[in-house]
Design a protein around this motif. Structure first.
Motif, PDB file in Angstrom:
ATOM      1  N   LYS A  10       0.763  -1.032  -0.099  1.00 18.76           N
ATOM      2  CA  LYS A  10      -0.160  -0.280  -0.393  1.00 18.76           C
ATOM      3  C   LYS A  10       0.798   1.566  -0.192  1.00 18.76           C
ATOM      4  O   LYS A  10       1.350   1.548   0.973  1.00 18.76           O
ATOM      5  N   VAL A  11       0.592   2.116  -1.275  1.00 21.51           N
ATOM      6  CA  VAL A  11       1.077   3.382  -1.123  1.00 21.51           C
ATOM      7  C   VAL A  11       0.523   4.584  -0.969  1.00 21.51           C
ATOM      8  O   VAL A  11      -0.824   3.997  -2.240  1.00 21.51           O
ATOM      9  N   ALA A  12       1.427   5.652  -0.886  1.00 21.70           N
ATOM     10  CA  ALA A  12       0.321   6.763  -1.612  1.00 21.70           C
ATOM     11  C   ALA A  12       1.205   7.798  -2.662  1.00 21.70           C
ATOM     12  O   ALA A  12       2.343   7.544  -2.122  1.00 21.70           O
ATOM     13  N   PHE A  13       0.515   8.358  -3.498  1.00 25.63           N
ATOM     14  CA  PHE A  13       1.163   9.839  -4.148  1.00 25.63           C
ATOM     15  C   PHE A  13       0.838  10.880  -4.109  1.00 25.63           C
ATOM     16  O   PHE A  13      -0.084  11.170  -4.031  1.00 25.63           O
ATOM     17  N   ILE A  14       1.592  11.726  -4.124  1.00 21.04           N
ATOM     18  CA  ILE A  14       1.439  13.166  -3.293  1.00 21.04           C
ATOM     19  C   ILE A  14       1.747  13.596  -4.355  1.00 21.04           C
ATOM     20  O   ILE A  14       3.063  14.097  -4.407  1.00 21.04           O
ATOM     21  N   GLY A  15       1.377  14.445  -5.385  1.00 20.80           N
ATOM     22  CA  GLY A  15       1.460  15.664  -6.604  1.00 20.80           C
ATOM     23  C   GLY A  15       1.858  14.859  -7.836  1.00 20.80           C
ATOM     24  O   GLY A  15       2.115  14.344  -7.948  1.00 20.80           O
ATOM     25  N   LEU A  16       0.533  15.157  -8.445  1.00 22.00           N
ATOM     26  CA  LEU A  16       0.140  14.464  -9.803  1.00 22.00           C
ATOM     27  C   LEU A  16       0.588  15.122 -11.449  1.00 22.00           C
ATOM     28  O   LEU A  16      -0.147  16.027 -12.556  1.00 22.00           O
ATOM     29  N   GLY A  17       1.587  16.252 -11.243  1.00 18.62           N
ATOM     30  CA  GLY A  17       2.082  16.885 -12.442  1.00 18.62           C
ATOM     31  C   GLY A  17       2.755  16.324 -13.337  1.00 18.62           C
ATOM     32  O   GLY A  17       2.699  15.047 -13.867  1.00 18.62           O
ATOM     33  N   VAL A  18       3.413  17.192 -14.365  1.00 20.98           N
ATOM     34  CA  VAL A  18       3.902  15.976 -15.341  1.00 20.98           C
ATOM     35  C   VAL A  18       4.767  14.712 -14.994  1.00 20.98           C
ATOM     36  O   VAL A  18       5.151  13.917 -15.885  1.00 20.98           O
ATOM     37  N   MET A  19       5.138  15.038 -14.173  1.00 18.69           N
ATOM     38  CA  MET A  19       6.642  13.485 -13.258  1.00 18.69           C
ATOM     39  C   MET A  19       5.895  12.597 -12.720  1.00 18.69           C
ATOM     40  O   MET A  19       5.490  11.428 -12.919  1.00 18.69           O
ATOM     41  N   GLY A  20       4.649  13.307 -11.915  1.00 15.13           N
ATOM     42  CA  GLY A  20       4.005  12.750 -10.192  1.00 15.13           C
ATOM     43  C   GLY A  20       3.584  11.836 -11.294  1.00 15.13           C
ATOM     44  O   GLY A  20       2.633  10.706 -10.991  1.00 15.13           O
ATOM     45  N   TYR A  21       2.398  12.336 -12.141  1.00 20.41           N
ATOM     46  CA  TYR A  21       0.964  11.520 -12.139  1.00 20.41           C
ATOM     47  C   TYR A  21       1.675  10.158 -13.320  1.00 20.41           C
ATOM     48  O   TYR A  21       1.211   9.414 -13.090  1.00 20.41           O
ATOM     49  N   PRO A  22       2.628   9.903 -14.102  1.00 17.48           N
ATOM     50  CA  PRO A  22       2.968   9.041 -14.742  1.00 17.48           C
ATOM     51  C   PRO A  22       3.835   7.749 -13.883  1.00 17.48           C
ATOM     52  O   PRO A  22       3.959   6.618 -13.856  1.00 17.48           O
ATOM     53  N   MET A  23       4.799   8.618 -13.068  1.00 17.86           N
ATOM     54  CA  MET A  23       5.510   7.752 -11.518  1.00 17.86           C
ATOM     55  C   MET A  23       4.728   6.835 -10.769  1.00 17.86           C
ATOM     56  O   MET A  23       4.398   6.184 -10.885  1.00 17.86           O
ATOM     57  N   ALA A  24       3.514   8.137 -11.060  1.00 11.34           N
ATOM     58  CA  ALA A  24       2.559   6.871  -9.808  1.00 11.34           C
ATOM     59  C   ALA A  24       2.041   5.703 -10.613  1.00 11.34           C
ATOM     60  O   ALA A  24       0.619   4.828  -9.919  1.00 11.34           O
ATOM     61  N   GLY A  25       0.987   5.643 -11.589  1.00 16.00           N
ATOM     62  CA  GLY A  25       1.053   5.070 -12.669  1.00 16.00           C
ATOM     63  C   GLY A  25       1.585   4.113 -12.533  1.00 16.00           C
ATOM     64  O   GLY A  25       1.574   2.660 -12.698  1.00 16.00           O
ATOM     65  N   HIS A  26       3.086   4.180 -12.760  1.00 21.36           N
ATOM     66  CA  HIS A  26       3.872   3.565 -12.900  1.00 21.36           C
ATOM     67  C   HIS A  26       3.671   2.432 -12.034  1.00 21.36           C
ATOM     68  O   HIS A  26       4.050   0.640 -11.370  1.00 21.36           O
ATOM     69  N   LEU A  27       3.570   3.375 -10.577  1.00 20.77           N
ATOM     70  CA  LEU A  27       3.481   1.900  -8.862  1.00 20.77           C
ATOM     71  C   LEU A  27       2.302   1.106  -8.911  1.00 20.77           C
ATOM     72  O   LEU A  27       2.307   0.010  -8.780  1.00 20.77           O
ATOM     73  N   ALA A  28       0.599   2.089  -9.983  1.00 19.67           N
ATOM     74  CA  ALA A  28       0.074   1.527  -9.645  1.00 19.67           C
ATOM     75  C   ALA A  28      -0.030  -0.040 -10.876  1.00 19.67           C
ATOM     76  O   ALA A  28      -0.687  -1.336 -10.015  1.00 19.67           O
ATOM     77  N   LYS A  29       0.754   0.400 -12.071  1.00 18.46           N
ATOM     78  CA  LYS A  29       0.844  -1.480 -12.702  1.00 18.46           C
ATOM     79  C   LYS A  29       1.468  -1.831 -12.492  1.00 18.46           C
ATOM     80  O   LYS A  29       1.722  -3.134 -12.398  1.00 18.46           O
ATOM     81  N   ALA A  30       2.457  -2.040 -11.186  1.00 22.02           N
ATOM     82  CA  ALA A  30       3.309  -3.214 -10.510  1.00 22.02           C
ATOM     83  C   ALA A  30       2.645  -3.463  -9.881  1.00 22.02           C
ATOM     84  O   ALA A  30       3.518  -4.699  -8.844  1.00 22.02           O
ATOM     85  N   GLY A  31       1.140  -4.019  -9.323  1.00 20.38           N
ATOM     86  CA  GLY A  31       0.682  -4.567  -8.343  1.00 20.38           C
ATOM     87  C   GLY A  31       0.776  -3.628  -7.500  1.00 20.38           C
ATOM     88  O   GLY A  31      -0.673  -3.984  -6.329  1.00 20.38           O
ATOM     89  N   ASN A  32       0.766  -2.518  -6.866  1.00 19.49           N
ATOM     90  CA  ASN A  32       0.428  -1.852  -5.226  1.00 19.49           C
ATOM     91  C   ASN A  32      -0.609  -0.959  -5.521  1.00 19.49           C
ATOM     92  O   ASN A  32      -1.102  -0.817  -6.583  1.00 19.49           O
ATOM     93  N   GLU A  33      -1.162  -0.720  -4.052  1.00 18.33           N
ATOM     94  CA  GLU A  33      -2.321  -0.897  -4.151  1.00 18.33           C
ATOM     95  C   GLU A  33      -2.336   0.860  -3.656  1.00 18.33           C
ATOM     96  O   GLU A  33      -1.120   1.367  -2.667  1.00 18.33           O
ATOM     97  N   VAL A  34      -2.660   1.884  -4.856  1.00 19.48           N
ATOM     98  CA  VAL A  34      -2.482   3.494  -4.497  1.00 19.48           C
ATOM     99  C   VAL A  34      -3.390   4.419  -4.512  1.00 19.48           C
ATOM    100  O   VAL A  34      -4.564   4.023  -4.746  1.00 19.48           O
ATOM    101  N   THR A  35      -2.575   5.108  -3.760  1.00 15.58           N
ATOM    102  CA  THR A  35      -3.926   6.524  -3.249  1.00 15.58           C
ATOM    103  C   THR A  35      -3.242   7.296  -3.615  1.00 15.58           C
ATOM    104  O   THR A  35      -2.511   7.582  -3.147  1.00 15.58           O
ATOM    105  N   VAL A  36      -4.161   8.268  -4.414  1.00 17.66           N
ATOM    106  CA  VAL A  36      -3.282   9.428  -4.527  1.00 17.66           C
ATOM    107  C   VAL A  36      -4.007  10.920  -4.127  1.00 17.66           C
ATOM    108  O   VAL A  36      -4.843  10.551  -4.029  1.00 17.66           O
ATOM    109  N   TYR A  37      -3.157  11.942  -3.976  1.00 19.07           N
ATOM    110  CA  TYR A  37      -3.511  13.425  -3.897  1.00 19.07           C
ATOM    111  C   TYR A  37      -2.838  14.159  -4.685  1.00 19.07           C
ATOM    112  O   TYR A  37      -1.728  13.879  -4.957  1.00 19.07           O
TER     113      TYR A  37
END
Length: 300
Positions: A10-37
């Protein structure tokens, strides 16, 4: 890379800018449970629609019960605003959890938040990234880390979802200092590349041909391979923005002032970027340095 690094925590990702948006996406694709803010809620809604997971209305809510909280925001003040306070990430994190800061910010704020995390029985890693928007989208960022070695090693299998290289540089703040070295190098390289292209064009050379040759030799660089042709074409509506580079170079110059380092080229290039901002190019790619040079061949 994501398929080879299934981590499922279970991870969180805070900040979905031009970098954070795809980075958080890769975490989700890796099978993690992702909560974003994200400060702009509509972007968090769009991310959830694209990648699944959940969105939270505050950093505190996003961080609850997470093993790792990733952050990628704009600057020192932005970082403090999402980490500290009653609605900040630290207020929601469980004991022993890790805040992994991918923001490019100062070594001072990294050390400040590292110390605060220790007071709260939490962990903090400064982990700025290099590779730009393309690197984030392709999951091949280089990550420079400062903090406790055991904590960093614990997080690497998860962060590998968006990275091709993750290295501990040293204690807290070292990751940010290494990123400053990176930005100092880029400033000089882009200015040199700009001058070379401008020189070649005034001499009437076929610059795409010349760049193709130079790229294979000692002058070759990432900037030449990825920005040389677009610089020749005066295309700057993409990539790492001048506004962001000026923020980063400001960090470099402030740190140099503290330690007595001499950065004449960096200071000069920072002035050039200031001129581009004055001309309305703050959102242009950093390769727009070439616009300050005369690229018209002289008539014979």
């Amino acid at each position: 890379m994501a398929d080879q690094n299934k981590t499922e925590i279970k991870v969180a990702f805070i900040g979905l800018g031009v970098m954070g948006y795809p980075m958080a996406g890769h975490l989700a694709k890796a099978g993690n449970e992702v909560t974003v803010y994200n400060r702009t809620t509509s972007k968090a809604v769009r991310w959830v629609e694209e990648f699944g997971g959940k969105m939270a209305l505050t950093p505190k809510e996003a961080a609850q019960d997470c093993d790792i909280v990733f952050v990628c925001v704009g600057n020192d003040d932005d970082l403090r605003s999402v980490v500290l306070g009653e609605n900040g990430a630290f207020a929601g994190m469980k004991k022993g959890a890790v805040l992994w800061d991918d923001t490019t910010d100062s070594a001072t704020v990294a050390q400040e938040l590292y110390a605060k995390a220790k007071e709260l029985d939490l962990n903090f890693v400064d982990a700025p990234v290099s590779g730009g928007q393309a690197g984030a989208e392709n999951g091949v960022l280089t990550v420079m880390c400062g903090g406790d070695e055991d904590v960093i090693n614990q997080c690497i299998p998860v962060a590998n979802a968006f990275a091709c290289s993750i290295k501990r540089i040293g204690p807290s703040g070292s990751g940010q200092l290494a990123k400053m070295c990176n930005q100092i190098c880029i400033a000089g390289i882009v200015q040199g590349l700009s001058e070379a292209i401008a020189f070649g064009k005034t001499a009437g050379l076929d610059m795409p041909l010349v760049l193709g040759v130079l790229e294979k030799g000692a002058a070759g660089s990432w900037q030449m391979a990825n920005r040389g042709i677009t610089m020749d074409l005066n295309q700057f509506d993409f990539g790492f923005a001048v506004d962001w580079m000026r923020k980063d170079l400001g960090l470099c110059l402030a740190q140099a002032n503290k330690t007595g380092a001499v950065l004449p080229i960096t200071a000069l290039v920072d002035q050039f970027y200031a001129e581009i901002q004055n001309r309305g190019g703050g959102r242009w790619d950093t390769s727009s340095l070439i616009t300050l040079l005369n690229t018209q061949p002289k008539t014979k």
